[in-house]
Design a protein around this motif. Structure first.
Motif, PDB file in Angstrom:
ATOM      1  N   ILE A  82      -0.448  13.648  52.458  1.00 55.59           N
ATOM      2  CA  ILE A  82      -1.163  13.396  53.767  1.00 55.59           C
ATOM      3  C   ILE A  82      -0.450  12.712  54.710  1.00 55.59           C
ATOM      4  O   ILE A  82      -0.674  12.317  55.845  1.00 55.59           O
ATOM      5  CB  ILE A  82      -2.444  12.996  53.452  1.00 55.59           C
ATOM      6  CG1 ILE A  82      -2.516  11.583  52.644  1.00 55.59           C
ATOM      7  CG2 ILE A  82      -3.446  13.922  52.696  1.00 55.59           C
ATOM      8  CD1 ILE A  82      -3.866  10.877  52.597  1.00 55.59           C
ATOM      9  N   THR A  83       0.812  11.982  54.373  1.00 55.01           N
ATOM     10  CA  THR A  83       1.644  11.143  55.140  1.00 55.01           C
ATOM     11  C   THR A  83       2.705  11.947  55.911  1.00 55.01           C
ATOM     12  O   THR A  83       3.429  11.292  56.470  1.00 55.01           O
ATOM     13  CB  THR A  83       2.210  10.015  54.394  1.00 55.01           C
ATOM     14  OG1 THR A  83       2.883  10.520  53.365  1.00 55.01           O
ATOM     15  CG2 THR A  83       0.912   8.950  54.002  1.00 55.01           C
ATOM     16  N   HIS A  84       2.592  13.210  55.956  1.00 58.77           N
ATOM     17  CA  HIS A  84       3.589  14.143  56.596  1.00 58.77           C
ATOM     18  C   HIS A  84       2.948  14.982  57.349  1.00 58.77           C
ATOM     19  O   HIS A  84       1.688  15.304  57.061  1.00 58.77           O
ATOM     20  CB  HIS A  84       4.521  14.816  55.497  1.00 58.77           C
ATOM     21  CG  HIS A  84       5.024  13.743  54.697  1.00 58.77           C
ATOM     22  ND1 HIS A  84       6.212  13.173  54.907  1.00 58.77           N
ATOM     23  CD2 HIS A  84       4.891  13.321  53.339  1.00 58.77           C
ATOM     24  CE1 HIS A  84       6.929  12.528  53.979  1.00 58.77           C
ATOM     25  NE2 HIS A  84       5.951  12.359  53.064  1.00 58.77           N
ATOM     26  N   GLY A  85       3.725  15.611  58.134  1.00 59.38           N
ATOM     27  CA  GLY A  85       3.118  16.902  59.130  1.00 59.38           C
ATOM     28  C   GLY A  85       2.677  16.584  60.484  1.00 59.38           C
ATOM     29  O   GLY A  85       2.594  15.273  60.870  1.00 59.38           O
ATOM     30  N   PRO A  86       2.238  17.480  61.374  1.00 58.55           N
ATOM     31  CA  PRO A  86       1.849  17.562  62.626  1.00 58.55           C
ATOM     32  C   PRO A  86       0.926  16.050  62.890  1.00 58.55           C
ATOM     33  O   PRO A  86       0.847  15.515  63.860  1.00 58.55           O
ATOM     34  CB  PRO A  86       1.280  18.889  62.875  1.00 58.55           C
ATOM     35  CG  PRO A  86       1.807  19.668  61.903  1.00 58.55           C
ATOM     36  CD  PRO A  86       2.045  18.836  60.613  1.00 58.55           C
ATOM     37  N   LYS A 122      -6.577   8.778  67.073  1.00 62.73           N
ATOM     38  CA  LYS A 122      -7.776   9.101  65.944  1.00 62.73           C
ATOM     39  C   LYS A 122      -8.242   8.019  65.129  1.00 62.73           C
ATOM     40  O   LYS A 122      -9.468   7.494  64.856  1.00 62.73           O
ATOM     41  CB  LYS A 122      -7.045  10.166  65.137  1.00 62.73           C
ATOM     42  CG  LYS A 122      -6.847  11.400  65.693  1.00 62.73           C
ATOM     43  CD  LYS A 122      -8.289  12.111  65.590  1.00 62.73           C
ATOM     44  CE  LYS A 122      -8.143  13.777  65.801  1.00 62.73           C
ATOM     45  NZ  LYS A 122      -9.178  14.539  65.843  1.00 62.73           N
ATOM     46  N   ILE A 123      -7.194   7.066  65.098  1.00 69.12           N
ATOM     47  CA  ILE A 123      -7.395   5.935  63.884  1.00 69.12           C
ATOM     48  C   ILE A 123      -8.477   4.848  64.799  1.00 69.12           C
ATOM     49  O   ILE A 123      -9.152   3.992  64.233  1.00 69.12           O
ATOM     50  CB  ILE A 123      -6.299   4.935  63.795  1.00 69.12           C
ATOM     51  CG1 ILE A 123      -5.562   4.414  65.148  1.00 69.12           C
ATOM     52  CG2 ILE A 123      -5.124   5.815  63.155  1.00 69.12           C
ATOM     53  CD1 ILE A 123      -4.471   3.374  64.686  1.00 69.12           C
ATOM     54  N   PHE A 124      -8.556   4.863  66.245  1.00 70.67           N
ATOM     55  CA  PHE A 124      -9.748   4.060  66.747  1.00 70.67           C
ATOM     56  C   PHE A 124     -11.186   4.931  67.000  1.00 70.67           C
ATOM     57  O   PHE A 124     -11.989   4.312  67.444  1.00 70.67           O
ATOM     58  CB  PHE A 124      -9.157   3.664  68.038  1.00 70.67           C
ATOM     59  CG  PHE A 124      -8.366   2.682  67.999  1.00 70.67           C
ATOM     60  CD1 PHE A 124      -8.530   1.161  67.665  1.00 70.67           C
ATOM     61  CD2 PHE A 124      -7.023   2.814  68.039  1.00 70.67           C
ATOM     62  CE1 PHE A 124      -7.721   0.141  67.551  1.00 70.67           C
ATOM     63  CE2 PHE A 124      -6.047   1.835  67.733  1.00 70.67           C
ATOM     64  CZ  PHE A 124      -6.587   0.577  67.626  1.00 70.67           C
ATOM     65  N   THR A 125     -11.077   6.186  66.495  1.00 75.49           N
ATOM     66  CA  THR A 125     -12.403   7.020  66.409  1.00 75.49           C
ATOM     67  C   THR A 125     -12.791   7.402  65.098  1.00 75.49           C
ATOM     68  O   THR A 125     -13.892   7.485  64.974  1.00 75.49           O
ATOM     69  CB  THR A 125     -12.277   8.240  67.478  1.00 75.49           C
ATOM     70  OG1 THR A 125     -11.205   8.755  66.969  1.00 75.49           O
ATOM     71  CG2 THR A 125     -11.946   7.620  69.024  1.00 75.49           C
ATOM     72  N   GLU A 126     -11.924   8.095  64.475  1.00 73.64           N
ATOM     73  CA  GLU A 126     -12.336   8.709  62.987  1.00 73.64           C
ATOM     74  C   GLU A 126     -13.083   7.596  62.200  1.00 73.64           C
ATOM     75  O   GLU A 126     -14.027   8.057  61.539  1.00 73.64           O
ATOM     76  CB  GLU A 126     -11.043   9.358  62.505  1.00 73.64           C
ATOM     77  CG  GLU A 126     -11.089  10.798  62.847  1.00 73.64           C
ATOM     78  CD  GLU A 126     -10.455  11.813  61.808  1.00 73.64           C
ATOM     79  OE1 GLU A 126     -10.364  11.595  60.826  1.00 73.64           O
ATOM     80  OE2 GLU A 126      -9.633  12.673  62.382  1.00 73.64           O
ATOM     81  N   PRO A 127     -12.435   6.589  61.908  1.00 73.50           N
ATOM     82  CA  PRO A 127     -13.140   5.516  60.717  1.00 73.50           C
ATOM     83  C   PRO A 127     -14.314   4.975  61.218  1.00 73.50           C
ATOM     84  O   PRO A 127     -15.125   4.374  60.350  1.00 73.50           O
ATOM     85  CB  PRO A 127     -11.984   4.441  60.639  1.00 73.50           C
ATOM     86  CG  PRO A 127     -10.743   4.898  61.122  1.00 73.50           C
ATOM     87  CD  PRO A 127     -11.360   5.923  62.304  1.00 73.50           C
ATOM     88  N   GLY A 128     -14.906   5.074  62.603  1.00 77.99           N
ATOM     89  CA  GLY A 128     -16.120   4.484  63.131  1.00 77.99           C
ATOM     90  C   GLY A 128     -15.764   2.981  63.268  1.00 77.99           C
ATOM     91  O   GLY A 128     -14.470   2.382  63.207  1.00 77.99           O
ATOM     92  N   ILE A 145      -7.156   9.228  55.142  1.00 77.52           N
ATOM     93  CA  ILE A 145      -8.038   9.498  53.914  1.00 77.52           C
ATOM     94  C   ILE A 145      -9.041  10.564  54.529  1.00 77.52           C
ATOM     95  O   ILE A 145      -9.454  11.756  53.856  1.00 77.52           O
ATOM     96  CB  ILE A 145      -8.498   8.440  53.106  1.00 77.52           C
ATOM     97  CG1 ILE A 145      -7.417   7.702  52.398  1.00 77.52           C
ATOM     98  CG2 ILE A 145      -9.624   8.808  52.323  1.00 77.52           C
ATOM     99  CD1 ILE A 145      -7.863   6.632  51.830  1.00 77.52           C
ATOM    100  N   HIS A 146      -9.835   9.949  55.664  1.00 72.38           N
ATOM    101  CA  HIS A 146     -11.060  10.616  56.130  1.00 72.38           C
ATOM    102  C   HIS A 146     -10.574  12.372  56.688  1.00 72.38           C
ATOM    103  O   HIS A 146     -11.229  13.341  56.253  1.00 72.38           O
ATOM    104  CB  HIS A 146     -11.685  10.013  57.211  1.00 72.38           C
ATOM    105  CG  HIS A 146     -13.039  10.704  57.552  1.00 72.38           C
ATOM    106  ND1 HIS A 146     -12.914  11.464  58.817  1.00 72.38           N
ATOM    107  CD2 HIS A 146     -14.218  10.699  57.371  1.00 72.38           C
ATOM    108  CE1 HIS A 146     -14.115  11.983  59.201  1.00 72.38           C
ATOM    109  NE2 HIS A 146     -14.885  11.433  58.327  1.00 72.38           N
ATOM    110  N   HIS A 147      -9.579  12.367  57.163  1.00 73.31           N
ATOM    111  CA  HIS A 147      -8.854  13.449  58.205  1.00 73.31           C
ATOM    112  C   HIS A 147      -8.690  14.588  56.745  1.00 73.31           C
ATOM    113  O   HIS A 147      -8.598  15.629  57.112  1.00 73.31           O
ATOM    114  CB  HIS A 147      -7.886  13.106  58.881  1.00 73.31           C
ATOM    115  CG  HIS A 147      -7.406  14.511  59.392  1.00 73.31           C
ATOM    116  ND1 HIS A 147      -8.090  14.752  60.794  1.00 73.31           N
ATOM    117  CD2 HIS A 147      -6.470  15.394  59.539  1.00 73.31           C
ATOM    118  CE1 HIS A 147      -7.422  15.934  61.130  1.00 73.31           C
ATOM    119  NE2 HIS A 147      -6.580  16.182  60.552  1.00 73.31           N
ATOM    120  N   HIS A 148      -8.014  14.127  55.456  1.00 69.65           N
ATOM    121  CA  HIS A 148      -7.718  14.841  54.567  1.00 69.65           C
ATOM    122  C   HIS A 148      -8.995  14.898  53.334  1.00 69.65           C
ATOM    123  O   HIS A 148      -8.481  15.164  52.045  1.00 69.65           O
ATOM    124  CB  HIS A 148      -6.293  14.476  54.174  1.00 69.65           C
ATOM    125  CG  HIS A 148      -5.403  14.791  55.247  1.00 69.65           C
ATOM    126  ND1 HIS A 148      -4.737  13.582  55.861  1.00 69.65           N
ATOM    127  CD2 HIS A 148      -4.437  15.882  55.520  1.00 69.65           C
ATOM    128  CE1 HIS A 148      -3.943  14.139  56.840  1.00 69.65           C
ATOM    129  NE2 HIS A 148      -3.756  15.304  56.671  1.00 69.65           N
TER     130      HIS A 148
END
Length: 260
Positions: free
Chosen positions: A215-219, A230-236, A192-195
């Motif tokens: 958002i569940t598809h792609g590179p 990313k999942i351990f950094t982006e959400p805080g 969600i945050h990334h998109h």
């Protein structure tokens, strides 16, 4: 098997799984499971009837055994993907059964019970976390009157199987068995945050639903190692204390709503 406690259970309960297979099963349970067998990984060669061995038979056994072992849960849609995924990984019915027991009994209690209270609660908790961490996304959801269950229920109920690429799901599951259900939030919040800009551009409920599929598809999700970092950094930070508090509040709210 080790981190989840499934190996320990298997060793303590020798012969138990086999006893479940020969037990008298509830006809309704058998019928529900049979209906979903052909819908489970139809594109996977191991689940096609021409395959030798075909994992459909093993899938049927694991689901029937689990339904008999835990009659409170029995069987509900979504469990077929979980059991099927475990069979693809372990190639072993008994191991898959005990891993499923660890997942549904300890790691995700109340997710698959008839009322699905655990699942409903966690979807609401996700909404509360988005409100804090991505307030503009939360506002977009509210403006278009989008209920979280509409866009993320399959993410949670299938534990991202058939939602994200299989290599990524395998890594998410490693964390799920090792760290518990908190990881499901981390994945959802990162997506969600990334998109967030894309979600904020939505003009209608249909647009929001479309974006959540996109958002569940792609590179971003295909590069599994980068995604896991990313999942351990982006959400805080997401503390257990915060989650416990939010879960209690959301659970009480859902019970009160359903009582009315």
């Amino acid at each position: 098997m080790a981190t989840s406690g499934a190996q320990d259970q298997l060793e303590k309960n020798a012969g138990y799984y086999q006893s479940l297979l020969v037990a008298q099963h509830d006809p309704k349970l058998v019928e529900s499971i049979s209906t979903d067998l052909n819908r489970t990984f139809p594109d996977n060669v191991q689940f096609q009837k021409t395959s030798n061995p075909c994992l459909q038979k093993a899938l049927c056994n694991v689901l029937r055994a689990y339904g008999h072992h835990n009659p409170t849960v029995g069987y509900c849609q979504g469990m077929n993907f979980i059991a099927g995924f475990l069979l693809i990984i372990t190639k072993d019915e008994e191991k898959s059964f005990w891993l499923m027991d660890a997942l549904l009994g300890k790691i995700l209690p109340d997710y698959y019970s008839p009322a699905m209270l655990g699942l409903k609660t966690d979807q609401e908790v996700l909404g509360e976390l988005v409100k804090v961490k991505s307030p503009r996304v939360w506002k977009t959801m509210m403006d278009h009157n989008v209920m979280w269950t509409l866009v993320v229920s399959r993410w949670f109920i299938c534990l991202y199987i058939d939602i994200l690429p299989v290599e990524t799901v395998l890594r998410i599951w490693d964390c799920l068995f090792y760290e518990g259900s908190k990881i499901l939030y981390r994945v959802a919040l990162t997506l969600i945050h990334h998109h967030r800009v894309l979600i904020q551009q939505a003009q209608s409920l249909q647009d929001v639903c479309q974006v959540f599929k996109q958002i569940t598809h792609g590179p971003f999700v295909e590069e599994c190692h980068t995604f896991m970092q990313k999942i351990f950094t982006e959400p805080g930070s997401i503390s257990i204390a915060t989650l416990t508090k939010l879960r209690a509040a959301c659970r009480a709210r859902i019970i009160a709503q359903e009582a009315n």
